[in-house]
Design an enzyme around this catalytic site. Structure first.
Site, PDB file in Angstrom:
ATOM      1  N   ALA A  38       7.744   0.312 -43.411  1.00  0.00           N
ATOM      2  CA  ALA A  38       6.549  -0.137 -44.037  1.00  0.00           C
ATOM      3  C   ALA A  38       7.274  -1.711 -44.329  1.00  0.00           C
ATOM      4  CB  ALA A  38       6.118   0.541 -45.181  1.00  0.00           C
ATOM      5  N   GLU A  39       8.299  -1.598 -44.763  1.00  0.00           N
ATOM      6  CA  GLU A  39       8.903  -2.808 -45.182  1.00  0.00           C
ATOM      7  C   GLU A  39       9.339  -3.814 -44.169  1.00  0.00           C
ATOM      8  OE1 GLU A  39      11.645  -5.123 -47.917  1.00  0.00           O
ATOM      9  OE2 GLU A  39       9.836  -3.840 -48.214  1.00  0.00           O
ATOM     10  N   ASP A  41       7.121  -4.129 -41.514  1.00  0.00           N
ATOM     11  CA  ASP A  41       6.024  -4.238 -40.916  1.00  0.00           C
ATOM     12  C   ASP A  41       5.706  -5.714 -42.013  1.00  0.00           C
ATOM     13  OD1 ASP A  41       5.972  -2.806 -38.917  1.00  0.00           O
ATOM     14  OD2 ASP A  41       4.847  -1.072 -40.157  1.00  0.00           O
ATOM     15  N   SER A  86      23.985   0.459  -4.484  1.00  0.00           N
ATOM     16  CA  SER A  86      23.950   1.855  -4.971  1.00  0.00           C
ATOM     17  C   SER A  86      25.253   2.666  -4.943  1.00  0.00           C
ATOM     18  CB  SER A  86      22.956   2.584  -4.270  1.00  0.00           C
ATOM     19  OG  SER A  86      23.057   2.446  -2.811  1.00  0.00           O
ATOM     20  N   LEU A  87      25.271   4.015  -5.288  1.00  0.00           N
ATOM     21  CA  LEU A  87      26.417   4.578  -5.348  1.00  0.00           C
ATOM     22  C   LEU A  87      26.432   5.528  -4.384  1.00  0.00           C
ATOM     23  CD1 LEU A  87      26.747   4.995  -9.357  1.00  0.00           C
ATOM     24  CD2 LEU A  87      27.851   3.500  -7.706  1.00  0.00           C
ATOM     25  N   GLU A 120      30.307   8.116 -17.166  1.00  0.00           N
ATOM     26  CA  GLU A 120      29.218   7.547 -17.984  1.00  0.00           C
ATOM     27  C   GLU A 120      27.909   8.640 -17.694  1.00  0.00           C
ATOM     28  OE1 GLU A 120      28.243   3.471 -16.972  1.00  0.00           O
ATOM     29  OE2 GLU A 120      30.122   2.900 -17.544  1.00  0.00           O
ATOM     30  N   LYS A 122      24.468   9.445 -15.960  1.00  0.00           N
ATOM     31  CA  LYS A 122      23.790   8.685 -15.036  1.00  0.00           C
ATOM     32  C   LYS A 122      22.372   8.842 -15.407  1.00  0.00           C
ATOM     33  CE  LYS A 122      22.931   8.198 -10.135  1.00  0.00           C
ATOM     34  NZ  LYS A 122      21.766   8.219 -10.137  1.00  0.00           N
ATOM     35  N   ASP A 124      18.607   8.589 -15.547  1.00  0.00           N
ATOM     36  CA  ASP A 124      17.601   8.647 -14.825  1.00  0.00           C
ATOM     37  C   ASP A 124      16.329   7.729 -15.008  1.00  0.00           C
ATOM     38  OD1 ASP A 124      16.170   9.531 -12.386  1.00  0.00           O
ATOM     39  OD2 ASP A 124      15.826  11.355 -13.062  1.00  0.00           O
ATOM     40  N   ARG A 143      15.318  -3.738  -9.370  1.00  0.00           N
ATOM     41  CA  ARG A 143      16.370  -3.822  -8.370  1.00  0.00           C
ATOM     42  C   ARG A 143      15.837  -4.323  -7.142  1.00  0.00           C
ATOM     43  NH1 ARG A 143      18.528  -0.205  -4.609  1.00  0.00           N
ATOM     44  NH2 ARG A 143      20.387  -0.191  -4.191  1.00  0.00           N
ATOM     45  N   GLU A 191      19.675   0.356 -17.145  1.00  0.00           N
ATOM     46  CA  GLU A 191      18.599   1.227 -16.968  1.00  0.00           C
ATOM     47  C   GLU A 191      17.810   1.175 -17.924  1.00  0.00           C
ATOM     48  OE1 GLU A 191      19.434   2.603 -14.096  1.00  0.00           O
ATOM     49  OE2 GLU A 191      18.366   4.291 -13.490  1.00  0.00           O
ATOM     50  N   TYR A 243      24.797  -0.688 -18.556  1.00  0.00           N
ATOM     51  CA  TYR A 243      26.320  -0.258 -18.238  1.00  0.00           C
ATOM     52  C   TYR A 243      27.073  -0.996 -17.316  1.00  0.00           C
ATOM     53  CZ  TYR A 243      22.860   1.203 -14.786  1.00  0.00           C
ATOM     54  OH  TYR A 243      21.658   1.545 -13.836  1.00  0.00           O
ATOM     55  N   LYS A 307      33.722   5.693 -12.837  1.00  0.00           N
ATOM     56  CA  LYS A 307      34.061   4.345 -12.311  1.00  0.00           C
ATOM     57  C   LYS A 307      35.625   4.234 -12.658  1.00  0.00           C
ATOM     58  CE  LYS A 307      29.614   2.682 -13.944  1.00  0.00           C
ATOM     59  NZ  LYS A 307      28.777   1.891 -14.782  1.00  0.00           N
ATOM     60  N   LYS A 331      26.712  13.992  -9.228  1.00  0.00           N
ATOM     61  CA  LYS A 331      25.396  14.833  -9.311  1.00  0.00           C
ATOM     62  C   LYS A 331      25.677  16.128 -10.288  1.00  0.00           C
ATOM     63  CE  LYS A 331      22.196  12.317  -7.704  1.00  0.00           C
ATOM     64  NZ  LYS A 331      21.369  11.922  -6.683  1.00  0.00           N
ATOM     65  N   CYS A 425      -2.749  50.121 -11.870  1.00  0.00           N
ATOM     66  CA  CYS A 425      -1.575  49.720 -12.746  1.00  0.00           C
ATOM     67  C   CYS A 425      -0.132  50.325 -11.867  1.00  0.00           C
ATOM     68  CB  CYS A 425      -1.648  49.932 -14.080  1.00  0.00           C
ATOM     69  SG  CYS A 425      -0.053  50.076 -14.962  1.00  0.00           S
ATOM     70  N   CYS A 427       1.942  51.960 -13.240  1.00  0.00           N
ATOM     71  CA  CYS A 427       2.013  53.496 -13.698  1.00  0.00           C
ATOM     72  C   CYS A 427       1.549  54.300 -12.809  1.00  0.00           C
ATOM     73  CB  CYS A 427       1.822  53.383 -15.070  1.00  0.00           C
ATOM     74  SG  CYS A 427      -0.130  53.511 -15.499  1.00  0.00           S
ATOM     75  N   CYS A 443      -4.071  46.500 -17.917  1.00  0.00           N
ATOM     76  CA  CYS A 443      -4.040  47.921 -17.618  1.00  0.00           C
ATOM     77  C   CYS A 443      -5.092  48.491 -18.621  1.00  0.00           C
ATOM     78  CB  CYS A 443      -2.689  48.473 -17.729  1.00  0.00           C
ATOM     79  SG  CYS A 443      -2.872  50.277 -17.604  1.00  0.00           S
ATOM     80  N   CYS A 448      -0.770  54.436 -20.686  1.00  0.00           N
ATOM     81  CA  CYS A 448       0.145  53.890 -19.603  1.00  0.00           C
ATOM     82  C   CYS A 448       1.491  53.876 -19.813  1.00  0.00           C
ATOM     83  CB  CYS A 448      -0.380  52.654 -18.851  1.00  0.00           C
ATOM     84  SG  CYS A 448       0.607  51.539 -18.151  1.00  0.00           S
TER      85      CYS A 448
HETATM   86  S1  IVH Z   1      26.647   1.701 -12.151  1.00  0.00           S
HETATM   87  C1  IVH Z   1      27.552  -0.759  -8.119  1.00  0.00           C
HETATM   88  N1  IVH Z   1      26.240   3.238 -13.949  1.00  0.00           N
HETATM   89  O1  IVH Z   1      22.363   4.876 -10.591  1.00  0.00           O
HETATM   90  C2  IVH Z   1      26.863   0.374  -8.868  1.00  0.00           C
HETATM   91  N2  IVH Z   1      24.557   3.012 -12.393  1.00  0.00           N
HETATM   92  O2  IVH Z   1      22.837   4.836  -7.204  1.00  0.00           O
HETATM   93  C3  IVH Z   1      26.362  -0.202 -10.003  1.00  0.00           C
HETATM   94  N3  IVH Z   1      22.697   4.634 -12.847  1.00  0.00           N
HETATM   95  O3  IVH Z   1      20.957   2.225  -8.863  1.00  0.00           O
HETATM   96  C4  IVH Z   1      25.676   1.065 -10.841  1.00  0.00           C
HETATM   97  N4  IVH Z   1      23.323   5.300 -14.768  1.00  0.00           N
HETATM   98  O4  IVH Z   1      20.021   2.746 -11.342  1.00  0.00           O
HETATM   99  C5  IVH Z   1      25.550   2.626 -12.878  1.00  0.00           C
HETATM  100  N5  IVH Z   1      26.144   4.641 -16.087  1.00  0.00           N
HETATM  101  C6  IVH Z   1      25.568   4.109 -14.843  1.00  0.00           C
HETATM  102  C7  IVH Z   1      24.302   4.598 -14.237  1.00  0.00           C
HETATM  103  C8  IVH Z   1      23.762   4.044 -13.079  1.00  0.00           C
HETATM  104  C9  IVH Z   1      22.198   5.322 -13.952  1.00  0.00           C
HETATM  105  C10 IVH Z   1      21.846   4.454 -11.586  1.00  0.00           C
HETATM  106  C11 IVH Z   1      21.550   3.224 -11.224  1.00  0.00           C
HETATM  107  C12 IVH Z   1      21.936   2.947  -9.849  1.00  0.00           C
HETATM  108  C13 IVH Z   1      22.088   4.086  -9.241  1.00  0.00           C
HETATM  109  C14 IVH Z   1      23.216   4.327  -8.542  1.00  0.00           C
END
Ligand code: IVH
Length: 688
Positions: A38-39, A41, A86-87, A120, A122, A124, A143, A191, A243, A307, A331, A425, A427, A443, A448
């Site tokens: 409230a404060e 706002d 991507s990774l 870290e 990951k 989603d 991306r 993300e 990240y 990493k 994963k 049933c 039984c 049943c 039963c």
């Molecule tokens: S590092 C050069 N750190 O995972 C790679 N990615 O396939 C830079 N993701 O497209 C990515 N958490 O959307 C990194 N802690 C994290 C992450 C992260 C989620 C996602 C990101 C990326 C995909 C990798």
């Protein structure tokens, strides 16, 4: 009209903008607010009024700019200065160990060298790039294909945990901070995601509006960021984690850990679960820890990103095709698997309810062997067209019972026939029926044996009569031996009769008899729940007991009386009424009373428990994880002392009991000034 001169207004606007941004940072990023909603706002409205009178004085990082600007025709394209890659994945421990070895080989290090990694979660969600120029948020992009993304700046601006202006650390001579100042050009990556609680609430809202709910938080986040009208995005509960570095001018950071520390100091939300690991074994440890935390997090993660910490090593390692050699996505095992339905069998519940269960070729799902999955009822089976012999996708989410998601129809045996719940049933004695308007089959046989076994299991269970030492095996033997035919028989069997059953030790029978004796001293609510009345769960049993107080009063109740009780609908009222108007049932209840079962009315138990004075008449909210007792037990203990339980914190809440890792409810309690007690204090109160 505001009473300010332009100079005064400029000062006031700067101060308010600064103050509001500090509070928003505390709330959304640090999770530690110091003022109430409230404060906040009130301050925001002051700023809005000033900006309305002096539109030219509005600052680019004003919190009023988060509500969303004008709608766009389309999204502009943005070229990433450094591609967003991507990774590579590691699907199991061996693949992670291989990753570690590859790195050492590439760096010409001995195989037993220890590399420092950052582990870290990951997240989603949706990958984003955020550009800050001179500390001000200027461009945010998706991306896209990794080279070109879409400009979603206006939408990202509405996300409360995304800083609009960054803070440089104080740069006096004696400062102990080694955080560098914010680089003039700073691009970071992270993300955007929708927290789970927000997702649930949002989907409920969609449902109420007659709109299609989103399948998962990730889709909801993606959909929200793709709105051309930022005002719509502003209404979605989105958040971000940062990240990774993107393009940074003159950067002096030496490692990923430095980077994470720096972005935190500059004001970005950084995931609190990221860890620095010495060697791959520590990474494995972190992975298992993270997997344990996963069900309790308020956002979805699908693995861990590992990493190499040192940026110099990262540079030496470089890239292979489209992913860095210095990082890997480790994963989590899939929550879904494909397996074969060997058979469909009916499980008989205590009320005679029949649940079709698929018996599966056993398979590991998220670390647990699954061999059965519930099919719920005939409608579900028809809807998904599930047949014996089918290959099906099954899923286990958290500790929920596994269920069939879909049938892989491509692999279906052409001779497989649709499944219908049989007329008999399992039984073998009675017919099954489906009451119009109900999804389930039941049943019809009151005695039963399958149903009887479930009824006994339920009757003795912890929340019902709470009898120790009488498990499903022993019940099954006693029912099959013809010793248990009706519920009251439990209290009729002699020591010799119990001992005539297989595998029953002398000691365990004595304990059982003692426990049975003790269970006779119970409450009306427990007894009503134990009887297994259709549609009467624990809560309804409590409602009935509180309302009527005695069995006698319940017997006198008309159908109308029952329907008038708050929280009791017509179906439940009819079920209760019908139940107690069967001669057979009344006889059973009378038998219990004759055998010595005593039912304390609700108020009486309140009187003699320690700590009653503290709990009686007050409202409690439980949050976080308790370590000494389950949440169910805690609730029961509070209710037994006359306290009330509520699911959400409001001004009416008297106390919040906060266990480990309590989240938003704790925050709410603090902002409303509700008294918070921890688990230890709670236990002391229970002991009076
Ligand atoms: S590092 C050069 N750190 O995972 C790679 N990615 O396939 C830079 N993701 O497209 C990515 N958490 O959307 C990194 N802690 C994290 C992450 C992260 C989620 C996602 C990101 C990326 C995909 C990798």
């Amino acid at each position: 009209m505001n009473p300010y001169t332009p100079d005064e207004a400029a000062q006031k606007i700067t101060a308010l903008t600064e103050e509001l941004n500090q509070h928003a940072h505390r709330y959304y990023v640090l999770d530690a607010p110091i003022i109430s909603d409230a404060e906040y706002d009130r301050l925001l409205r002051q700023l809005e009024a000033l900006e309305k009178d002096f539109p030219d004085l509005r600052l680019p990082n004003s919190p009023t700019q988060r509500v969303g600007g004008p709608a766009l025709e389309h999204f502009e394209k943005v070229n990433h200065r450094i591609p967003m890659l991507s990774l590579a994945n590691a699907m199991n421990e061996q693949e992670l160990l291989d990753f570690d070895q590859r790195i050492k080989r590439h760096l010409s290090l001995p195989t037993d060298a220890s590399i420092q990694y950052i582990a870290e979660p990951k997240i989603d969600g949706i990958a984003i790039s955020l550009l800050y120029e001179k500390g001000l948020f200027s461009v945010g992009a998706t991306r896209g294909d990794g080279v070109t993304g879409e400009d979603i700046t206006a939408n990202l601006r509405t996300i409360k945990s995304l800083p609009l202006r960054l803070q440089s650390p104080p740069s006096d001579l004696f400062s102990t901070s080694n955080t560098p100042p914010v680089p003039a050009i700073l691009e970071v990556r992270g993300e955007a995601y929708m927290p789970r609680d927000g997702f649930e609430a949002f989907n409920e809202e969609q449902h109420k509006l007659g709109l299609k709910p989103f399948a998962n938080p990730r889709n909801a986040a993606a959909g929200s960021l793709k709105q051309l009208d930022p005002n719509l995005t502003a209404q979605r509960p989105l958040a971000v984690f940062v990240y990774a570095p993107g393009y940074i001018e003159d950067h002096t950071l030496q490692s990923q850990w430095d980077f994470l520390e720096a972005i935190q100091a500059w004001g970005f939300p950084r995931n609190p679960l990221s860890r620095r690991c010495h060697g791959v074994q520590e990474v494995l440890q972190c992975y298992h820890d993270l997997m344990l935390q996963r069900p309790r997090l308020n956002y979805d993660i699908d693995g861990m990103v590992v990493k190499v910490d040192d940026y110099n090593l990262q540079k030496q390692l470089g890239f292979i095709s489209k992913s860095p050699r210095w990082a890997v996505a480790f994963k989590f095992p899939p929550q879904q698997e494909i397996t074969k339905i060997l058979d469909i069998q009916l499980q008989v519940g205590r009320t005679g309810k029949l649940t079709p269960v698929a018996h599966l070729e056993p398979i590991q799902v998220a670390g647990v062997v699954v061999s059965r999955a519930t099919l719920h009822n005939q409608d579900e089976i028809d809807k998904k067209d599930i047949r014996v012999g089918d290959y099906v996708v099954i899923q286990r989410a958290g500790d929920v019972i596994p269920e069939v998601v879909t049938v892989v129809t491509e692999r279906r045996d052409p001779l497989a026939l649709p499944y219908t719940i049989p007329n008999r049933c399992p039984c073998g004695q009675s017919e099954t029926e489906r009451t119009p308007g109900e999804a389930a089959h039941y049943c019809t046989g009151i005695s039963c044996p399958s149903r009887l076994k479930s009824a006994f299991e339920h009757f003795v269970s912890r929340k019902a009569m709470n009898v120790d030492g009488l498990g499903p095996k022993l019940i099954e033997q006693a029912v099959d031996a013809g010793l248990l035919n009706k519920l009251p028989d439990l209290y009729r069997l002699s020591e010799a009769q119990w001992r005539s059953l297989e595998r029953t030790g002398e000691r365990s029978i004595l304990n059982l008899l003692q426990s049975l004796e003790k269970s006779k001293d119970t409450t009306l609510a427990r007894f009503l729940f134990a009887l297994g009345i259709r549609h009467v769960g624990e809560t309804t049993a409590h409602t009935l007991a509180d309302h009527f107080g005695t069995l006698h009063a319940l017997y006198q109740a008309s159908l109308d009386d029952l329907q008038k009780i708050p929280d009791i609908g017509p179906v439940v009222a009819y079920s209760v009424y019908h139940f107690f108007h069967q001669d057979e049932i009344r006889q059973i209840v009378q038998d219990f009373l004759d055998l010595g079962v005593e039912l304390a009315p609700p108020a009486q138990i309140v009187a003699d428990l320690p700590g009653k004075d503290f709990f009686d008449g007050k409202t409690f909210v439980l949050t976080g994880t308790l370590t000494q007792m389950s949440r169910d037990d805690a609730q029961e203990q509070i209710q037994a002392r006359g306290g009330k339980i509520s699911g959400s914190v409001s001004k009416k809440t008297d106390f919040v009991i906060a266990g480990a890792s309590a989240g938003s409810k704790l925050q709410k309690a603090q902002s409303l000034g509700v008294t918070v007690i921890d688990e230890d204090a709670f236990l002391l109160k229970l002991q009076g």
